[in-house]
Design a protein around this motif. Structure first.
Motif, PDB file in Angstrom:
ATOM      1  N   LEU A   4       0.839  -1.194   0.000  1.00  0.00           N
ATOM      2  CA  LEU A   4       0.000   0.000   0.000  1.00  0.00           C
ATOM      3  C   LEU A   4       0.881   1.254   0.000  1.00  0.00           C
ATOM      4  CD1 LEU A   4      -2.647  -1.144   2.625  1.00  0.00           C
ATOM      5  CD2 LEU A   4      -2.939  -1.009   0.146  1.00  0.00           C
ATOM      6  N   LYS A   5       0.463   2.273  -0.732  1.00  0.00           N
ATOM      7  CA  LYS A   5       1.253   3.501  -0.836  1.00  0.00           C
ATOM      8  C   LYS A   5       1.362   4.229   0.494  1.00  0.00           C
ATOM      9  CE  LYS A   5       0.257   4.248  -5.695  1.00  0.00           C
ATOM     10  NZ  LYS A   5      -0.366   5.126  -6.693  1.00  0.00           N
ATOM     11  N   ASN A   6       0.319   4.209   1.281  1.00  0.00           N
ATOM     12  CA  ASN A   6       0.327   4.859   2.585  1.00  0.00           C
ATOM     13  C   ASN A   6       0.941   3.887   3.597  1.00  0.00           C
ATOM     14  OD1 ASN A   6      -0.526   5.688   5.252  1.00  0.00           O
ATOM     15  ND2 ASN A   6      -1.957   7.088   4.251  1.00  0.00           N
ATOM     16  N   THR A   7       2.093   4.253   4.146  1.00  0.00           N
ATOM     17  CA  THR A   7       2.805   3.332   5.038  1.00  0.00           C
ATOM     18  C   THR A   7       2.014   3.016   6.307  1.00  0.00           C
ATOM     19  OG1 THR A   7       4.037   5.176   6.024  1.00  0.00           O
ATOM     20  CG2 THR A   7       5.089   3.984   4.221  1.00  0.00           C
ATOM     21  N   ARG A   8       1.223   3.967   6.779  1.00  0.00           N
ATOM     22  CA  ARG A   8       0.420   3.685   7.972  1.00  0.00           C
ATOM     23  C   ARG A   8      -0.682   2.694   7.660  1.00  0.00           C
ATOM     24  NH1 ARG A   8      -0.909   9.066  11.211  1.00  0.00           N
ATOM     25  NH2 ARG A   8      -1.785   9.692   9.224  1.00  0.00           N
ATOM     26  N   HIS A   9      -1.247   2.771   6.465  1.00  0.00           N
ATOM     27  CA  HIS A   9      -2.248   1.787   6.048  1.00  0.00           C
ATOM     28  C   HIS A   9      -1.600   0.410   5.936  1.00  0.00           C
ATOM     29  CE1 HIS A   9      -5.218   4.889   4.101  1.00  0.00           C
ATOM     30  NE2 HIS A   9      -4.862   5.210   5.341  1.00  0.00           N
ATOM     31  N   GLU A  10      -0.383   0.368   5.413  1.00  0.00           N
ATOM     32  CA  GLU A  10       0.344  -0.899   5.289  1.00  0.00           C
ATOM     33  C   GLU A  10       0.606  -1.508   6.664  1.00  0.00           C
ATOM     34  OE1 GLU A  10       2.345  -4.071   3.376  1.00  0.00           O
ATOM     35  OE2 GLU A  10       1.014  -2.540   2.547  1.00  0.00           O
ATOM     36  N   HIS A  14      -0.815  -5.110   8.163  1.00  0.00           N
ATOM     37  CA  HIS A  14       0.026  -6.153   8.745  1.00  0.00           C
ATOM     38  C   HIS A  14      -0.437  -6.511  10.155  1.00  0.00           C
ATOM     39  CE1 HIS A  14       3.265  -6.896   5.859  1.00  0.00           C
ATOM     40  NE2 HIS A  14       3.100  -5.634   5.498  1.00  0.00           N
ATOM     41  N   ALA A  15      -0.718  -5.488  10.949  1.00  0.00           N
ATOM     42  CA  ALA A  15      -1.165  -5.737  12.327  1.00  0.00           C
ATOM     43  C   ALA A  15      -2.512  -6.449  12.344  1.00  0.00           C
ATOM     44  CB  ALA A  15      -1.238  -4.422  13.096  1.00  0.00           C
ATOM     45  N   SER A  16      -3.386  -6.070  11.443  1.00  0.00           N
ATOM     46  CA  SER A  16      -4.697  -6.710  11.362  1.00  0.00           C
ATOM     47  C   SER A  16      -4.558  -8.169  10.936  1.00  0.00           C
ATOM     48  CB  SER A  16      -5.584  -5.945  10.379  1.00  0.00           C
ATOM     49  OG  SER A  16      -6.879  -6.473  10.351  1.00  0.00           O
ATOM     50  N   ALA A  17      -3.674  -8.422   9.985  1.00  0.00           N
ATOM     51  CA  ALA A  17      -3.458  -9.790   9.505  1.00  0.00           C
ATOM     52  C   ALA A  17      -2.871 -10.683  10.590  1.00  0.00           C
ATOM     53  CB  ALA A  17      -2.540  -9.782   8.285  1.00  0.00           C
ATOM     54  N   TYR A  26      -5.062  -0.264  14.331  1.00  0.00           N
ATOM     55  CA  TYR A  26      -5.086   1.159  13.994  1.00  0.00           C
ATOM     56  C   TYR A  26      -3.967   1.894  14.734  1.00  0.00           C
ATOM     57  CZ  TYR A  26      -7.241   5.644  12.716  1.00  0.00           C
ATOM     58  OH  TYR A  26      -7.492   6.883  12.202  1.00  0.00           O
ATOM     59  N   VAL A  27      -3.823   1.609  16.009  1.00  0.00           N
ATOM     60  CA  VAL A  27      -2.758   2.224  16.804  1.00  0.00           C
ATOM     61  C   VAL A  27      -1.392   1.713  16.345  1.00  0.00           C
ATOM     62  CG1 VAL A  27      -1.794   2.434  19.143  1.00  0.00           C
ATOM     63  CG2 VAL A  27      -4.264   2.662  18.780  1.00  0.00           C
ATOM     64  N   ALA A  28      -1.295   0.415  16.040  1.00  0.00           N
ATOM     65  CA  ALA A  28      -0.041  -0.153  15.547  1.00  0.00           C
ATOM     66  C   ALA A  28       0.368   0.477  14.213  1.00  0.00           C
ATOM     67  CB  ALA A  28      -0.173  -1.661  15.385  1.00  0.00           C
ATOM     68  N   GLY A  29      -0.611   0.954  13.472  1.00  0.00           N
ATOM     69  CA  GLY A  29      -0.330   1.618  12.207  1.00  0.00           C
ATOM     70  C   GLY A  29       0.194   3.027  12.373  1.00  0.00           C
ATOM     71  N   GLY A  30       0.193   3.520  13.585  1.00  0.00           N
ATOM     72  CA  GLY A  30       0.726   4.837  13.844  1.00  0.00           C
ATOM     73  C   GLY A  30      -0.327   5.917  14.023  1.00  0.00           C
ATOM     74  N   PHE A  31      -1.568   5.517  14.150  1.00  0.00           N
ATOM     75  CA  PHE A  31      -2.665   6.457  14.340  1.00  0.00           C
ATOM     76  C   PHE A  31      -2.985   6.594  15.826  1.00  0.00           C
ATOM     77  CE2 PHE A  31      -3.404   4.475  10.176  1.00  0.00           C
ATOM     78  CZ  PHE A  31      -3.565   5.594   9.362  1.00  0.00           C
ATOM     79  N   LYS A  32      -3.619   7.711  16.189  1.00  0.00           N
ATOM     80  CA  LYS A  32      -4.148   7.863  17.546  1.00  0.00           C
ATOM     81  C   LYS A  32      -5.413   7.023  17.644  1.00  0.00           C
ATOM     82  CE  LYS A  32      -2.477  12.512  18.441  1.00  0.00           C
ATOM     83  NZ  LYS A  32      -2.853  13.891  18.776  1.00  0.00           N
ATOM     84  N   ALA A  33      -5.633   6.433  18.799  1.00  0.00           N
ATOM     85  CA  ALA A  33      -6.791   5.562  19.001  1.00  0.00           C
ATOM     86  C   ALA A  33      -8.092   6.299  18.666  1.00  0.00           C
ATOM     87  CB  ALA A  33      -6.832   5.060  20.441  1.00  0.00           C
ATOM     88  N   ASN A  34      -8.880   5.683  17.790  1.00  0.00           N
ATOM     89  CA  ASN A  34     -10.179   6.238  17.407  1.00  0.00           C
ATOM     90  C   ASN A  34     -10.965   5.107  16.753  1.00  0.00           C
ATOM     91  OD1 ASN A  34     -12.268   7.410  15.652  1.00  0.00           O
ATOM     92  ND2 ASN A  34     -11.384   9.375  16.266  1.00  0.00           N
ATOM     93  N   ARG A  35     -11.922   4.564  17.473  1.00  0.00           N
ATOM     94  CA  ARG A  35     -12.663   3.388  17.022  1.00  0.00           C
ATOM     95  C   ARG A  35     -13.368   3.620  15.681  1.00  0.00           C
ATOM     96  NH1 ARG A  35     -16.325   0.627  21.329  1.00  0.00           N
ATOM     97  NH2 ARG A  35     -14.261   0.086  22.081  1.00  0.00           N
ATOM     98  N   GLY A  36     -13.979   4.775  15.509  1.00  0.00           N
ATOM     99  CA  GLY A  36     -14.693   5.068  14.264  1.00  0.00           C
ATOM    100  C   GLY A  36     -13.776   5.134  13.062  1.00  0.00           C
ATOM    101  N   ASN A  37     -12.641   5.824  13.223  1.00  0.00           N
ATOM    102  CA  ASN A  37     -11.684   5.909  12.121  1.00  0.00           C
ATOM    103  C   ASN A  37     -11.072   4.544  11.826  1.00  0.00           C
ATOM    104  OD1 ASN A  37     -12.195   8.618  11.936  1.00  0.00           O
ATOM    105  ND2 ASN A  37     -10.293   9.261  12.926  1.00  0.00           N
TER     106      ASN A  37
END
Length: 76
Positions: A4-10, A14-17, A26-37
């Motif tokens: 995936l082009k977006n490294t956080r999505h990638e 991986h974390a989801s898999a 979502y947090v492992a991807g580098g995002f702030k915790a947000n259930r909806g996002n």
């Protein structure tokens, strides 16, 4: 499927898999915790395709390990 082009999505894919919950991935991807996002990203078709691909690769690797190293395969 290519990486995936977006490294956080990638990282999320991986974390989801690996079996993390959507929120954990979502947090492992580098995002702030947000259930909806997290749910919104998880619904992304490209992300879902990448997760499925990663799960398939992990399954094949585990099967190979079982064939060639049965004492190591399927251990956490």
């Amino acid at each position: 499927m290519p990486v995936l082009k977006n490294t956080r999505h990638e990282k999320f894919a991986h974390a989801s898999a690996k079996g993390n919950t959507v929120e954990e991935a979502y947090v492992a991807g580098g995002f702030k915790a947000n259930r909806g996002n997290a749910a919104h990203l998880n619904a992304n078709e490209s992300v879902q395709d990448r997760v499925a691909e990663n799960q398939g690769v992990a399954w094949h690797v585990n099967v190979r390990m079982q064939l060639f190293q049965p004492d190591v395969a399927f251990k956490d």
